[in-house]
Design a protein around this motif. Sequence first.
Motif, short mmCIF file in Angstrom:
data_model
loop_
_atom_site.label_atom_id
_atom_site.label_comp_id
_atom_site.label_asym_id
_atom_site.label_seq_id
_atom_site.Cartn_x
_atom_site.Cartn_y
_atom_site.Cartn_z
N ARG A 47 0.85 -1.20 0.00
CA ARG A 47 0.00 0.00 0.00
C ARG A 47 0.88 1.25 0.00
O ARG A 47 0.63 2.20 -0.75
CB ARG A 47 -0.87 0.03 1.26
CG ARG A 47 -1.95 -1.02 1.32
CD ARG A 47 -2.50 -1.04 2.75
NE ARG A 47 -3.30 -2.20 3.03
CZ ARG A 47 -4.60 -2.31 2.79
NH1 ARG A 47 -5.25 -1.33 2.25
NH2 ARG A 47 -5.25 -3.42 3.09
N GLY A 69 -13.83 1.90 -2.98
CA GLY A 69 -13.88 0.63 -2.25
C GLY A 69 -13.00 0.78 -1.01
O GLY A 69 -12.15 -0.06 -0.73
N ASP A 93 -17.61 3.77 -0.71
CA ASP A 93 -17.81 2.32 -0.49
C ASP A 93 -19.31 2.07 -0.37
O ASP A 93 -20.03 2.93 0.15
CB ASP A 93 -17.09 1.84 0.78
CG ASP A 93 -16.83 0.34 0.77
OD1 ASP A 93 -15.69 -0.07 0.48
OD2 ASP A 93 -17.79 -0.44 1.03
C1 SAM Z 1 -11.31 -6.22 0.22
S1 SAM Z 1 -12.06 -4.70 0.66
C2 SAM Z 1 -10.73 -3.54 0.55
C3 SAM Z 1 -10.88 -2.39 1.48
C4 SAM Z 1 -9.81 -1.33 1.52
N1 SAM Z 1 -9.71 -0.56 0.32
C5 SAM Z 1 -8.45 -1.85 1.86
O1 SAM Z 1 -7.47 -1.35 1.29
O2 SAM Z 1 -8.32 -2.70 2.75
C6 SAM Z 1 -13.01 -4.35 -0.78
C7 SAM Z 1 -13.96 -3.17 -0.61
O3 SAM Z 1 -14.51 -2.87 -1.89
C8 SAM Z 1 -15.86 -2.53 -1.73
N2 SAM Z 1 -16.58 -2.77 -2.99
C9 SAM Z 1 -17.05 -3.92 -3.48
N3 SAM Z 1 -17.68 -3.73 -4.63
C10 SAM Z 1 -17.61 -2.42 -4.89
C11 SAM Z 1 -18.11 -1.62 -5.94
N4 SAM Z 1 -18.78 -2.14 -6.97
N5 SAM Z 1 -17.87 -0.30 -5.88
C12 SAM Z 1 -17.18 0.24 -4.85
N6 SAM Z 1 -16.68 -0.48 -3.82
C13 SAM Z 1 -16.91 -1.81 -3.83
C14 SAM Z 1 -16.34 -3.44 -0.61
O4 SAM Z 1 -17.53 -2.96 -0.02
C15 SAM Z 1 -15.13 -3.46 0.31
O5 SAM Z 1 -15.23 -2.50 1.32
#
Ligand code: SAM
Length: 244
Positions: A47, A69, A93
């Motif tokens: 990151r 997200g 998100d």
């Molecule tokens: C694995 S988590 C990663 C979270 C964070 N960005 C990190 O670095 O740890 C994936 C995130 O993407 C979001 N997400 C899933 N589908 C999405 C979409 N279509 N548009 C925006 N966000 C989305 C989920 O709600 C979740 O919070």
Amino acid sequence: MKETIETPPAFGLKEDWNSIQRTLEEIIPVYDKTNRYISLGTDLRIRKAGIALLREVMGTDDFLLLDLGCGTGKMTDLFGAATRTTDRVLLVDPILGMMRIARSRTKAQGLLAVYENLPFRTGSIDAAMAGFSIRDARDLKRALSQLDDVLRPGGRFLIVDLSKPDSKVKSVFISAYWRLIAPVLAFAAAGRQGLKFAALSTTYRRLPKHSQLVELFQMCGFSVEKSESFMIGGASVIVIRKNV
Ligand SMILES: C[S@@+](CC[C@H](N)C(=O)[O-])C[C@H]1O[C@@H](n2cnc3c(N)ncnc32)[C@H](O)[C@@H]1O
């Protein structure tokens, strides 16, 4: 003989999206800790490398940035630690529980929305970043097209995520890691709740190969500006630039 026309594969979680989102909601309490375990502690390094690349290509820290997200807000948290402000970051998100944690952790503004329908004016955003979330999009092509619309010409998109190398050997090895080893590490970190991280292997299976991803970027109006690969190609940091 009838000629067959090849259509490009449709990337994104598609019909698996709802169940993966439900799983993500269930693992919120153990999300951060388990991530450290299953990435063998490297997610923070990856990151930070991505954020450093984004700041380098932007040439300033004063730009309007979307954290797409955002989950629990780790990317914005690290961006804020590096630049000393999150005033110009907007968290995005669809999961309220994730957003609550992200907002209280980062003090940034946030809104509930999805990649595929971004509620911003055309050309109004300087940059976006996605930490381990682009592979969770329901429809990857639509997500990139939406981003192409809201970014200004020359705007950047930083992707920090798992990746699927073109090499068959590496990709088999990496998918075995996510299918067999990561769930054990997740169990060690979070007990039974950690077992839900097995859903990661679905998102990995759905992920395009590196060359397919680059092709998709080009198709949606972007060029790859910088990229770095980690963990024998199982994770990568890519900065793409919206064509002018
Ligand atoms: C694995 S988590 C990663 C979270 C964070 N960005 C990190 O670095 O740890 C994936 C995130 O993407 C979001 N997400 C899933 N589908 C999405 C979409 N279509 N548009 C925006 N966000 C989305 C989920 O709600 C979740 O919070």
